[in-house]
Design a protein around this motif. Structure first.
Motif, mmCIF file in Angstrom:
data_model
loop_
_atom_site.group_PDB
_atom_site.id
_atom_site.type_symbol
_atom_site.label_atom_id
_atom_site.label_comp_id
_atom_site.label_asym_id
_atom_site.label_seq_id
_atom_site.Cartn_x
_atom_site.Cartn_y
_atom_site.Cartn_z
ATOM 1 N N UNK A 139 -9.977 -92.360 15.888
ATOM 2 C CA UNK A 139 -10.751 -92.259 14.647
ATOM 3 C C UNK A 139 -10.167 -93.153 13.556
ATOM 4 N N UNK A 140 -11.054 -93.668 12.714
ATOM 5 C CA UNK A 140 -10.658 -94.526 11.596
ATOM 6 C C UNK A 140 -10.305 -93.634 10.412
ATOM 7 N N UNK A 141 -9.010 -93.437 10.187
ATOM 8 C CA UNK A 141 -8.572 -92.530 9.132
ATOM 9 C C UNK A 141 -8.860 -93.087 7.741
ATOM 10 N N UNK A 142 -9.063 -94.396 7.621
ATOM 11 C CA UNK A 142 -9.389 -94.984 6.320
ATOM 12 C C UNK A 142 -10.781 -94.581 5.848
ATOM 13 N N UNK A 143 -11.625 -94.119 6.747
ATOM 14 C CA UNK A 143 -13.006 -93.801 6.382
ATOM 15 C C UNK A 143 -13.214 -92.340 6.029
ATOM 16 N N UNK A 144 -12.114 -91.600 5.809
ATOM 17 C CA UNK A 144 -12.201 -90.231 5.305
ATOM 18 C C UNK A 144 -11.970 -90.254 3.795
ATOM 19 N N UNK A 145 -12.868 -89.583 3.051
ATOM 20 C CA UNK A 145 -12.738 -89.496 1.603
ATOM 21 C C UNK A 145 -12.870 -88.040 1.184
ATOM 22 N N UNK A 146 -12.293 -87.726 0.035
ATOM 23 C CA UNK A 146 -12.423 -86.393 -0.544
ATOM 24 C C UNK A 146 -13.148 -86.510 -1.872
ATOM 25 N N UNK A 147 -14.205 -85.747 -2.012
ATOM 26 C CA UNK A 147 -14.893 -85.641 -3.297
ATOM 27 C C UNK A 147 -14.389 -84.372 -3.974
ATOM 28 N N UNK A 148 -13.673 -84.532 -5.074
ATOM 29 C CA UNK A 148 -13.179 -83.380 -5.826
ATOM 30 C C UNK A 148 -14.323 -82.870 -6.692
ATOM 31 N N UNK A 149 -14.752 -81.648 -6.388
ATOM 32 C CA UNK A 149 -15.976 -81.104 -6.989
ATOM 33 C C UNK A 149 -15.650 -80.515 -8.358
ATOM 34 N N UNK A 150 -16.373 -80.918 -9.411
ATOM 35 C CA UNK A 150 -16.105 -80.378 -10.747
ATOM 36 C C UNK A 150 -16.556 -78.925 -10.854
ATOM 37 N N UNK A 151 -16.038 -78.199 -11.827
ATOM 38 C CA UNK A 151 -16.391 -76.774 -11.958
ATOM 39 C C UNK A 151 -17.881 -76.524 -12.137
ATOM 40 N N UNK A 152 -18.616 -77.500 -12.705
ATOM 41 C CA UNK A 152 -20.040 -77.281 -12.975
ATOM 42 C C UNK A 152 -20.938 -77.623 -11.795
ATOM 43 N N UNK A 153 -20.383 -77.931 -10.643
ATOM 44 C CA UNK A 153 -21.183 -78.305 -9.469
ATOM 45 C C UNK A 153 -20.800 -77.415 -8.293
ATOM 46 N N UNK A 154 -21.727 -77.295 -7.366
ATOM 47 C CA UNK A 154 -21.476 -76.527 -6.158
ATOM 48 C C UNK A 154 -21.123 -77.478 -5.014
ATOM 49 N N UNK B 117 -2.888 -65.968 -5.406
ATOM 50 C CA UNK B 117 -4.298 -66.345 -5.476
ATOM 51 C C UNK B 117 -4.361 -67.701 -6.189
ATOM 52 N N UNK B 118 -4.004 -68.758 -5.495
ATOM 53 C CA UNK B 118 -3.798 -70.043 -6.161
ATOM 54 C C UNK B 118 -5.102 -70.679 -6.613
ATOM 55 N N UNK B 119 -4.995 -71.425 -7.695
ATOM 56 C CA UNK B 119 -6.094 -72.261 -8.108
ATOM 57 C C UNK B 119 -6.002 -73.569 -7.341
ATOM 58 N N UNK B 120 -7.126 -74.019 -6.862
ATOM 59 C CA UNK B 120 -7.114 -75.269 -6.127
ATOM 60 C C UNK B 120 -8.406 -76.023 -6.424
ATOM 61 N N UNK B 121 -8.360 -77.310 -6.213
ATOM 62 C CA UNK B 121 -9.525 -78.144 -6.438
ATOM 63 C C UNK B 121 -10.444 -78.073 -5.220
ATOM 64 N N UNK B 122 -11.680 -77.684 -5.457
ATOM 65 C CA UNK B 122 -12.650 -77.621 -4.366
ATOM 66 C C UNK B 122 -13.009 -79.053 -3.948
#
Length: 677
Positions: free
Chosen positions: A92-107, A13-18
């Protein structure tokens, strides 16, 4: 396999960054100054003054989604993919993909809502969380066997492929993408499998089972993999201990493979409330697959075990992205694999996803392989009950490796494109269908028939059985029932029929097109036309709707002491070339005979003059042209008059007078050869 309750409790049951994936439109420029957030997230275009992002979502951070490749590499990949795609589609332009790492206090959903108003946004969605690999229940576990290696309709006939040149996967790299493996398993150590990138983290027994199906070694210890001489690599969805990113793993696999290599996606995902879907439902994963297939990688993808009719699936934008023929359909180029029963006639397993997007199926139960199929790490364990689209997908991937390996050897190291490979593996005319069209899981590859379609042959042993086949002084045609061919014909024409059947039985072998007769009938009409143009000096191997074994066709030429042997075909398996082609025999260390080349080039020139284009001459180890089977004085070539699978090729063949035009051109080329002109 179905994990036990204890196994489920023990499963990681791994912990992972949402994460939330944010994709800007391809033409949008997203500057990223060193040490700062991109202005699209933190500047005026982000709905407010500088710094609003950090105020609203304190602790959030933004990363490029694809971190396995530099920005320059992503640009180069896109440019190469666009060149391969042509003008019909946009890479597709792969440079235009971003990841927002969601903090624990946000949904994550709140982040999606915020991002949805960014200027130039194409899509924002919650990245699928880690999902267990697609194993599933089996109802009737049985003693271990590898029936999926056997001949059709039960299996894919890997055992036949092993008898053909490069029929064990030589020269092709196979990459398994998932989460963990026991790479030092006793039946895998000899494969020297390399971890490309990511962490070998969890579900080790599952990855080990997948590898055993494809790469199990010939060492007398356990199983034998479908492509046991292929080069093996693995890449993990766990990019770091907390970063779970399927699309980045795909890009890493692309960077560590070459065109023609096979990448297996042993994964499934969740979108909204729908679970166990194929991973390409996520835009970033689709984009990575689309670039990979345009760059020549063969991507095989598990359909997932959600039991969904994918024709009814709608993504977060409410689009039917998996329904072929719909305006929303989003082509990735991957070969998607469903699961069927192990017994023939094969039926769809009830857990398998299905629909028009599914290309192939494999065994979804009772698969014997290495490991325990779940989380175990034993180096000596085997299972007889590996199952799900997890067990089905490696069967198809292994078949793709063997087809590519054999094709490379037969065609001077050329490779089948992703589109051409899918055409071969999905051709319903010669691969194995499931018990009902309502199953909607495609077909199971038949390596014996695919090898014949691609003119891949072994050594010149007797095609009729052990020993030398008889060479009669005259040959009796089954259709005539007593009318022999005129002896010593100067030319023998061989209209292909497309399969093995009892003589005299009308069969639908060969390709079909709505605007054309069946391939076997088109070939025969062409043969009649060439014979008519050449006159009494030409004979046909068949003059009706019946099939002759290869040995009998060649025996006609030898029995007639033919000066020229011309095999006539309309290609129904390739969609990457429209016009005519001419082929002669050659293999490693053995060049085409001068006479065969002279015949081929004269036919090529005449066909080119008639059609207004250049007609190439290729060489390769084609069974029907093998010089050891023909009289030493016979020049032999094979003519493909066009492709029924290509829209322009089919249109050209369907034009009024096409048979006469092509047949007369072939006849002129043959006559020029006979005249020495």
């Amino acid at each position: 396999m179905q994990p036990t309750a204890a196994q489920r409790r023990e499963a990681p049951q791994p912990e992972y960054e949402r994460r939330v994936v944010v994709k800007f439109q391809d033409d949008v420029q997203v500057p990223w100054p060193p040490g700062q957030q991109p202005q699209y997230f933190a500047g005026p275009t982000a709905r407010g003054p500088q710094g609003e992002w950090t105020r609203v979502f304190q602790g959030a951070r933004i990363e490029r989604l694809f971190q396995s490749a530099s920005a320059e590499q992503l640009r180069q990949m896109r440019s190469a993919a666009q060149a391969a795609a042509g003008s019909g589609e946009r890479a597709p332009n792969l440079e235009n993909f971003f990841a927002v790492v969601v903090p624990p206090n946000a949904e994550p959903e709140h982040v999606v809502g915020w991002a949805s108003e960014l200027t130039g946004l194409e899509s924002a969605y919650v990245q699928g969380p880690p999902v267990a690999p697609p194993v599933a229940p089996t109802r009737n576990p049985r003693s271990g066997n590898q029936g999926y290696l056997n001949a059709a309709p039960v299996g894919i006939d890997a055992r036949h492929a092993w008898t053909l040149p490069n029929g064990k996967g030589q020269g092709v790299t196979f990459v398994d993408l998932e989460r963990g493996w026991t790479l030092n398993h006793e039946d895998l150590t000899g494969a020297n499998i390399q971890l490309i990138s990511g962490l070998n983290k969890d579900y080790h027994g599952h990855g080990t089972a997948v590898l055993g199906e494809v790469l199990g070694q010939d060492n007398t210890l356990g199983v034998l993999g479908i492509a046991h001489l292929a080069t093996g690599k693995v890449v993990s969805q766990w990019r770091t201990n907390t970063n779970y990113n399927t699309s980045d793993a795909i890009i890493s696999a692309v960077l560590n493979t070459n065109a023609g290599d096979v990448i297996l996606l042993e994964a499934q995902t969740t979108m909204g409330t729908q679970q166990n879907l194929p991973v390409e439902v996520e835009l970033d994963t689709w984009a990575a697959i689309r670039v990979a297939t345009w760059l020549g990688r063969i991507v095989v993808e598990a359909a997932g075990n959600g039991g969904h009719n994918l024709d009814n699936f709608r993504d977060t934008s409410n689009k039917y992205i998996l329904k072929r023929g719909h305006a929303d359909f989003r082509e990735s180029g991957a070969i998607i694999v469903g699961a069927a029963s192990s017994n023939a006639p094969h039926r769809r397993m009830n857990f398998s996803c299905y629909g028009s997007r599914i290309d192939c199926f494999g065994w979804g139960e009772n698969v014997t392989t290495t490991g325990d199929g779940w989380t175990g790490t034993s180096t000596t364990q085997y299972t007889d009950t590996f199952s799900g689209t997890s067990s089905a997908s490696p069967i198809v991937a292994g078949a793709a490796v063997l087809v590519q390996s054999m094709y490379k050897r037969a065609h001077n190291n050329q490779v089948l494109s992703a589109a051409s490979m899918r055409t071969q593996l999905t051709n319903a005319l010669f691969n194995t269908a499931s018990q009902s069209t309502n199953d909607k899981i495609g077909v199971m590859p038949n390596l014996n028939r695919i090898a014949r379609e691609l003119n891949i042959v072994s050594t010149p042993s007797d095609p009729m059985g052990p020993g030398d086949f008889p060479i009669p002084n005259r040959h009796r045609m089954p259709g005539d029932r007593g009318q022999p061919i005129t002896a010593y014909a100067g030319v023998v024409l061989d209209p292909g029929h497309g399969g093995a059947s009892d003589a005299g039985r009308s069969t639908a072998f060969g390709g079909r097109h709505p605007d054309l007769p069946a391939e076997k009938d088109l070939n025969l009409r062409l043969g009649w036309r060439v014979q008519q143009a050449l006159g009494r000096g030409a004979a046909l191997t068949r003059d009706g709707d019946y099939n002759l074994p290869l040995g009998e066709r060649i025996a006609v030429a030898r029995g007639q002491r033919a000066r020229a042997f011309v095999s006539l075909h309309a290609d129904s398996g390739r969609s990457d070339h429209a016009g005519p082609e001419v082929r002669v025999f050659a293999e490693d260390g053995r060049s085409p005979s001068p006479d065969s080349l002279a015949l081929a080039h004269r036919i090529s020139r005449e066909l080119g003059a008639a059609t207004g284009g250049s007609v190439p001459v290729y060489s390769g180890p084609m069974a029907v042209l093998h010089p050891d089977w023909h009289d030493p004085g016979t020049a032999a070539c094979l003519v493909e008059v066009g492709s029924m699978a290509h829209p322009y090729g089919a249109a050209a063949l369907a034009r009024p007078g096409a048979t006469e035009l092509l047949g007369d051109a072939i006849a002129r080329g043959v006559q020029r050869f006979l005249d020495g002109a």
